[in-house]
Design a protein around this motif. Structure first.
Motif, PDB file in Angstrom:
ATOM      1  N   UNK A 141       0.867  -1.184   0.000  1.00 46.35           N
ATOM      2  CA  UNK A 141       0.000   0.000   0.000  1.00 46.35           C
ATOM      3  C   UNK A 141       0.901   1.231   0.000  1.00 46.35           C
ATOM      4  N   UNK A 142       0.710   2.091  -1.014  1.00 43.39           N
ATOM      5  CA  UNK A 142       1.433   3.363  -1.066  1.00 43.39           C
ATOM      6  C   UNK A 142       0.587   4.397  -0.325  1.00 43.39           C
ATOM      7  N   UNK A 143       1.086   4.955   0.774  1.00 46.38           N
ATOM      8  CA  UNK A 143       0.275   5.887   1.577  1.00 46.38           C
ATOM      9  C   UNK A 143      -0.318   7.038   0.782  1.00 46.38           C
ATOM     10  N   UNK A 144       0.442   7.589  -0.179  1.00 50.29           N
ATOM     11  CA  UNK A 144      -0.056   8.751  -0.916  1.00 50.29           C
ATOM     12  C   UNK A 144      -1.331   8.426  -1.692  1.00 50.29           C
ATOM     13  N   UNK A 145      -1.456   7.200  -2.219  1.00 47.53           N
ATOM     14  CA  UNK A 145      -2.656   6.842  -2.968  1.00 47.53           C
ATOM     15  C   UNK A 145      -3.892   6.913  -2.079  1.00 47.53           C
ATOM     16  N   UNK A 146      -3.750   6.456  -0.832  1.00 44.06           N
ATOM     17  CA  UNK A 146      -4.873   6.495   0.107  1.00 44.06           C
ATOM     18  C   UNK A 146      -5.169   7.937   0.511  1.00 44.06           C
ATOM     19  N   UNK A 147      -4.106   8.706   0.801  1.00 43.66           N
ATOM     20  CA  UNK A 147      -4.284  10.105   1.199  1.00 43.66           C
ATOM     21  C   UNK A 147      -4.980  10.919   0.108  1.00 43.66           C
TER      22      UNK A 147
ATOM     23  N   UNK B 287      -7.116   9.897  -2.100  1.00 43.67           N
ATOM     24  CA  UNK B 287      -8.542   9.567  -2.132  1.00 43.67           C
ATOM     25  C   UNK B 287      -9.264  10.233  -0.967  1.00 43.67           C
ATOM     26  N   UNK B 288      -8.700  10.146   0.225  1.00 43.97           N
ATOM     27  CA  UNK B 288      -9.330  10.731   1.412  1.00 43.97           C
ATOM     28  C   UNK B 288      -9.509  12.236   1.230  1.00 43.97           C
ATOM     29  N   UNK B 289      -8.500  12.906   0.681  1.00 45.94           N
ATOM     30  CA  UNK B 289      -8.528  14.364   0.592  1.00 45.94           C
ATOM     31  C   UNK B 289      -9.412  14.894  -0.535  1.00 45.94           C
ATOM     32  N   UNK B 290      -9.937  14.018  -1.360  1.00 46.11           N
ATOM     33  CA  UNK B 290     -10.896  14.467  -2.369  1.00 46.11           C
ATOM     34  C   UNK B 290     -12.324  14.531  -1.817  1.00 46.11           C
ATOM     35  N   UNK B 291     -12.535  14.023  -0.595  1.00 42.94           N
ATOM     36  CA  UNK B 291     -13.847  14.146   0.036  1.00 42.94           C
ATOM     37  C   UNK B 291     -14.011  15.582   0.529  1.00 42.94           C
ATOM     38  N   UNK B 292     -15.101  16.206   0.170  1.00 44.47           N
ATOM     39  CA  UNK B 292     -15.327  17.612   0.499  1.00 44.47           C
ATOM     40  C   UNK B 292     -15.195  17.856   2.005  1.00 44.47           C
TER      41      UNK B 292
END
Length: 423
Positions: free
Chosen positions: A323-329, A331-336
């Motif tokens: 799991x690459x942390x940036x990929x998860x981050x 996605x999370x940060x695109x939530x309004x």
């Protein structure tokens, strides 16, 4: 000539100030010594820097906010002979003298382990500046605004020394007041803003819809995708550079189109075993028979662009799947509503490791909604199993996030009082 906020310090000022430093520090008979230097005012620190470099001494610049006890510890770690802490009276630290030419000493950021002292000869710094200015000509006619610490190699070498090499007058700006930064950008002709991702993101959010920055430069850590999109839209030109303490600047991207495209490798280096998108490798460069291993995972595309994926130490292995942390981050940060996030490793008895998440937002975020958002966009092994909302994501003075530090603080229960959900 150097401008610091609204004051110009000319060549005569630094010549006189450097002479006072040389006399007070006895540089004529201590040229082989190592000097740790911490001054609250940039002009005082830079005067010491120019004097020590001219004398061929070694110097360890310390961030102006460093407390005395921490400054002394770092001076001891770097085996400095003297500590100059906000006054021109040195405190003896270590009696051991170094052998060889003077060096620029830098403490590594410690994002993946204990900070250590990195030493680079002045001749290597000069070589970096020569290749940097020859390969990266875009900002030649721009005015450099340095909104990052000049005690770090990014602000010092790529901001101050490169600007002086180009015959430009760099401006060092206080980053604590975004409105002041915006004013200086508006007052400056063809400004070239050298700063951290956090500062650039703040400015991009504050700027009016019809306003743009002439040029921005980022370094140190990859921009989260939502931040990148905002800064890219607000920048007429956007630059990115990539490097490490041991080697200096390794690659430069003179027209950034994606956050992970860190640039083309400078001619002073050769890239060892570049890897590919399907088979990424640790980024390692060679120069003059010396290999520097960066502990970064990435690859070089067919067009020569170096692509960064993750710090090797940040990879999370969930039941054998990376799991690459940036990929998860991202996605999370695109939530309004979510403004910042950090993903880190948590030990798990069944999967070995699991994904944990800290995030900050402008309001309380419903966990069920966040989990649903992630489930629609991430694979099962990428899903955060523990989620914590905090007021602010902890960052270091240089704007970087230490996942190792965040994980340790989380394990110690520092964030336990905030809203938490475990899957």
């Amino acid at each position: 000539m150097i401008r610091i906020n609204d004051t110009v310090f000319d060549q005569a000022y630094f010549r006189d100030a450097s002479d006072r430093v040389a006399a007070a520090a006895h540089l004529d008979r201590r040229a082989g010594d190592r000097f740790a230097v911490c001054f609250s005012e940039a002009q005082d620190w830079l005067a010491f820097f120019f004097a020590a470099r001219a004398a061929g001494a070694s110097i360890l610049p310390l961030h102006p906010s460093t407390p005395y006890a921490a400054a002394r510890r770092q001076a001891e770690t770097a085996k400095c002979n003297w500590l100059f802490y906000n006054r021109l009276e040195g405190e003896p630290i270590c009696e051991e003298r170094s052998v060889g030419p003077g060096q620029l000493l830098q403490m590594s950021s410690g994002t993946t382990g204990e900070p250590k002292c990195i030493a680079r000869a002045w001749s290597d710094i000069d070589n970096e500046i020569e290749h940097y200015t020859a390969a990266f000509t875009g900002p030649q006619d721009m005015t450099p605004l340095v909104a990052c610490p000049t005690t770090h190699s990014y602000g010092l070498i790529c901001g101050i020394l490169v600007a002086l090499k180009r015959g430009r007058t760099p401006a060092i700006l206080d980053t604590g007041n975004p409105k002041f930064l915006l004013r200086k950008l508006r007052e400056t002709e063809r400004p070239y803003l050298i700063s951290s991702p956090a500062v650039l993101h703040t400015l991009a959010r504050l700027m009016p819809a019809d306003e743009k920055i002439h040029a921005t430069m980022t370094s140190g850590t990859l921009l989260p995708e939502p931040w990148f999109d905002q800064i890219r839209r607000k920048s007429i030109h956007m630059f990115q550079q990539y490097g490490c303490s041991e080697a200096g600047c390794i690659a430069i991207n003179s027209e950034v189109q994606a956050a992970n495209e860190v640039g083309y490798v400078l001619p002073r280096f050769s890239l060892r075993d570049a890897g590919s998108a399907g088979d990424p490798k640790e980024i390692a460069v060679e120069r003059a028979g010396t290999t520097v291993e960066t502990r970064d995972l990435g690859y070089r595309r067919e067009d020569g662009m170096l692509v960064f994926l993750s710090r090797l130490d940040d990879l999370i292995n969930v039941s054998g799947l990376n799991v690459y942390p940036k990929e998860v981050e991202d996605v999370v940060m695109t939530l309004e509503g979510i403004g910042d996030a950090v993903v880190f490793r948590k030990q798990d008895a069944f999967a070995g490791e699991r994904v944990a998440l800290l995030f900050s937002a402008d309001r309380t975020i419903d966990r069920a909604r966040l989990r649903e958002w992630c489930a629609e966009r991430l694979a099962a092994h990428q899903m955060p199993t523990e989620i914590v909302q905090v007021e602010r994501i902890p960052r270091q003075a240089n704007g970087k996030i230490s996942r190792r530090d965040v994980a340790a603080r989380y394990g110690a229960g520092e964030f336990a009082a905030t809203q938490t959900e475990a899957a």
